[in-house]
Design a protein around this motif. Structure first.
Motif, mmCIF file in Angstrom:
data_model
loop_
_atom_site.group_PDB
_atom_site.id
_atom_site.type_symbol
_atom_site.label_atom_id
_atom_site.label_comp_id
_atom_site.label_asym_id
_atom_site.label_seq_id
_atom_site.Cartn_x
_atom_site.Cartn_y
_atom_site.Cartn_z
ATOM 1 N N PRO A 69 -1.800 -3.769 -4.854
ATOM 2 C CA PRO A 69 -0.845 -2.574 -3.516
ATOM 3 C C PRO A 69 0.788 -2.239 -3.271
ATOM 4 C CG PRO A 69 -1.815 -4.674 -2.709
ATOM 5 C CD PRO A 69 -1.799 -4.829 -3.835
ATOM 6 N N GLU A 80 2.808 -3.336 -1.053
ATOM 7 C CA GLU A 80 4.373 -4.411 -1.098
ATOM 8 C C GLU A 80 3.544 -5.248 -1.917
ATOM 9 O OE1 GLU A 80 0.925 -4.065 2.341
ATOM 10 O OE2 GLU A 80 1.513 -2.731 0.715
ATOM 11 N N SER A 81 2.888 -5.478 -2.973
ATOM 12 C CA SER A 81 3.307 -6.478 -4.015
ATOM 13 C C SER A 81 3.978 -5.756 -5.299
ATOM 14 C CB SER A 81 1.374 -6.341 -4.174
ATOM 15 O OG SER A 81 0.945 -7.471 -2.754
ATOM 16 N N ASN A 118 4.011 -12.547 1.491
ATOM 17 C CA ASN A 118 2.996 -11.306 2.039
ATOM 18 C C ASN A 118 2.240 -10.445 0.889
ATOM 19 O OD1 ASN A 118 1.938 -9.423 3.640
ATOM 20 N ND2 ASN A 118 2.739 -7.948 2.958
ATOM 21 N N LYS A 172 -0.113 -12.875 -0.915
ATOM 22 C CA LYS A 172 -1.174 -12.517 0.498
ATOM 23 C C LYS A 172 -2.648 -11.080 0.018
ATOM 24 C CE LYS A 172 -2.560 -12.391 4.922
ATOM 25 N NZ LYS A 172 -2.034 -12.481 5.901
ATOM 26 N N ARG A 173 -1.805 -10.151 0.057
ATOM 27 C CA ARG A 173 -1.930 -8.427 0.032
ATOM 28 C C ARG A 173 -2.505 -8.668 -1.833
ATOM 29 N NH1 ARG A 173 -4.068 -5.839 0.497
ATOM 30 N NH2 ARG A 173 -3.048 -3.640 1.038
ATOM 31 N N GLU A 182 -6.035 -10.364 -1.728
ATOM 32 C CA GLU A 182 -6.799 -9.678 -0.782
ATOM 33 C C GLU A 182 -8.171 -8.211 -1.748
ATOM 34 O OE1 GLU A 182 -4.880 -10.485 4.072
ATOM 35 O OE2 GLU A 182 -4.587 -8.455 3.072
ATOM 36 N N GLU A 183 -6.595 -7.721 -1.861
ATOM 37 C CA GLU A 183 -7.228 -6.741 -2.819
ATOM 38 C C GLU A 183 -7.723 -6.835 -3.903
ATOM 39 O OE1 GLU A 183 -6.933 -2.663 -3.146
ATOM 40 O OE2 GLU A 183 -6.541 -3.643 -1.785
#
Length: 514
Positions: A91, A93-94, A114, A117-118, A121-122
């Motif tokens: 994503p 922001e990663s 973050n 984390k993202r 999650e993805e």
């Protein structure tokens, strides 16, 4: 010996990483540096694939060609377009571009956590691999920014076709360097390169299944894949008991493009692969584990071929390895020297069983100082279920190859030795000739000998190569010097206390007489 790499700035990288000194304990450096390399790798793979997809949707000759921008955008955002090529979806922001743009921000540590984390999650199969530890650390923001700048060099860029390979090699380099700085703790997750290379060259894993139930950071898998002449004909399975080490291993194999199934858990007490039968077992298990939980094993555990003892897990590891071999399988593993001669009632019967039933194939005595975690000499055991002449192998069930390599190796630092490439090939070729009978193994006094199993039985089932090749034998119980010293120190302190108590008692008695 450091990992091979076509880079010439290793020391710059490591020096920059250790700028964290004072903020983070040395043993924790790797938990910050290595995930950043991994994040950079995933971002690069994503950027490369994204560019490929951009070209595909615009190319009329492509199966993915679309004339309108809306359809092109749908295709470009389809996760399957990435996952089908073993590329994780990253994503915004990663992505490294976003992280680099914000590297100087005061909240960069929060941004990194973050990003991790993202990503998870993805991509649910990355769960547990990307630690959110930056924000809660004492690392100054400028140190974190410095690390980001290091891994933003052109050679790490997605625009450089070498970047994916270079990131993998840098990851290996860091693992070896962190292990060196951590000393004994480093040995928990890293086996020296030359030792892994020798194991791999002797076992020759070309195709089939490779299992390492003490896989650490995955070095055995990386070198096995590099050895195989045909890429992706090996499948890898591993287990690791330490959460942070398992995370390093999972990142390492992904960085090298390997599809390895690494599971978290105690191999001896909670086998995560109970039905696995492998072509090759290759491992460097913990030496001389005491109090490992022998009493928790069921008496009908299918791995057991003999007794176990809670004072040392060495022979339980051997039974575990043997159980996981298929009918033609080979196992090669590092073992403490004491295992070659132990007379413990929970160990000797198992050694006798292996010898009596013709499963011991080769024993190699190694030089001292090869390992970061201990200065003692160790050995390599090779056991095989293919000693009766099946397939391309010759019948050798009544023979054992002994190799005494204690005089091999040379110092690569003040405290550590490494085997040279020529020495590794010399030892590996002896074993290959023994297995395949390409050339008869000639006895070399003080170095190697093919001995009859009956001779081993007559020598009280001792497996020390020096007993057979004719070199001077050095008895070693396999206990690291540091552990011996700690026990002696504790015993001495206890005796001091007893002495002081006795003096006080004598003093009181004398006072009573006056």
């Amino acid at each position: 010996m450091v990992a091979k790499a076509d880079i010439n700035f290793q020391k710059d990288l490591f020096d920059a990483a250790t700028n964290m000194r004072g903020s983070v304990a040395p043993a924790d450096y790797k938990h910050y540096v290595l995930p950043l390399i991994f994040l950079r790798y995933l971002s690069n793979r994503y950027d490369m694939r994204k560019e490929e997809i951009d070209n595909l949707v615009k190319d009329p000759k492509s199966d993915w060609y679309a004339s309108d921008e809306e359809t092109q955008q749908i295709i470009k955002e389809d996760p399957d377009m990435y996952m089908s090529e073993n590329v994780y979806v990253v994503p915004e922001e990663s992505r490294w571009s976003y992280i680099l743009k914000n590297a100087k921000q005061p909240n960069i540590k929060e941004i990194l956590d973050n990003a991790m984390k993202r990503l998870e999650e993805e991509n649910p199969d990355l769960e547990g691999m990307l630690p959110r530890i930056f924000q809660g650390s004492n690392l100054p923001a400028e140190n974190v920014s410095g690390l980001i700048e290091i891994f933003s060099r052109d050679v790490f860029s997605a625009n450089d076709e070498r970047s994916v390979d270079v990131l993998g090699r840098v990851y290996e380099y860091f693992i070896s360097e962190f292990a060196s700085t951590e000393g004994q703790r480093g040995g928990e997750f890293y086996t020296p390169y030359s030792v892994v290379s020798l194991l791999v060259r002797m076992l020759e894993p070309i195709k089939g299944t490779v299992f390492d139930p003490a896989c650490g950071s995955g070095g055995m898998f990386i070198q096995s894949e590099e050895y195989s002449p045909r890429r992706h004909e090996l499948s890898f399975y591993g287990q690791e008991n330490v959460t942070t080490t398992a995370r390093l291993g999972k990142m390492n194999v992904l960085l090298h493009g390997l599809n390895a199934d690494i599971r978290l858990g105690n191999s001896l007490l909670d086998d995560k692969f109970p039905d696995l039968k492998a072509d090759y077992v290759i491992a460097n298990p913990p030496f001389n584990q005491d109090g490992w939980g022998a009493d928790r094993l069921s008496s009908d555990d299918p791995r057991l071929i003999g007794p176990v003892t809670d004072s040392s897990a060495n022979y339980m590891w051997m039974q575990h390895f043997f159980y996981h071999l298929n009918d033609n399988g080979f196992a090669g593993f590092v073992m403490a020297n004491g295992a070659m001669t132990t007379n413990q009632k929970g160990e000797r019967p198992v050694r006798e069983w292996f010898v009596d039933n013709g499963y011991i194939d080769c024993i190699v005595a190694l030089p001292d100082k090869l390992f970061l975690s201990t200065g003692i000499s160790v050995c390599l055991f090779f056991i095989s279920k293919n000693r009766d002449g099946k397939g391309e192998y010759r019948e050798r069930k009544n023979e054992i190859l002994f190799i005494d390599a204690r005089q091999k190796g040379s110092l690569v630092s003040r405290k550590q030795k490494a085997l040279s490439e020529d020495e590794i090939l010399e030892i590996a070729n002896l074993y290959h000739n023994f297995k395949f009978n390409k050339e008869k193994v000639e006895d070399i006094a003080g170095f190697c000998k093919v001995s009859a199993v009956s001779e081993v039985k007559n020598n009280d089932y001792k497996l020390t190569p020096g007993t057979y090749v004719g070199s001077e034998e050095i008895e070693d119980d396999g206990e690291p010097f540091e552990q011996k010293m700690e026990k002696l120190r504790a015993k001495l302190l206890e005796q001091f206390i007893q002495s002081n108590n006795l003096q006080e008692k004598i003093k009181r008695n004398l006072e009573g007489l006056m």
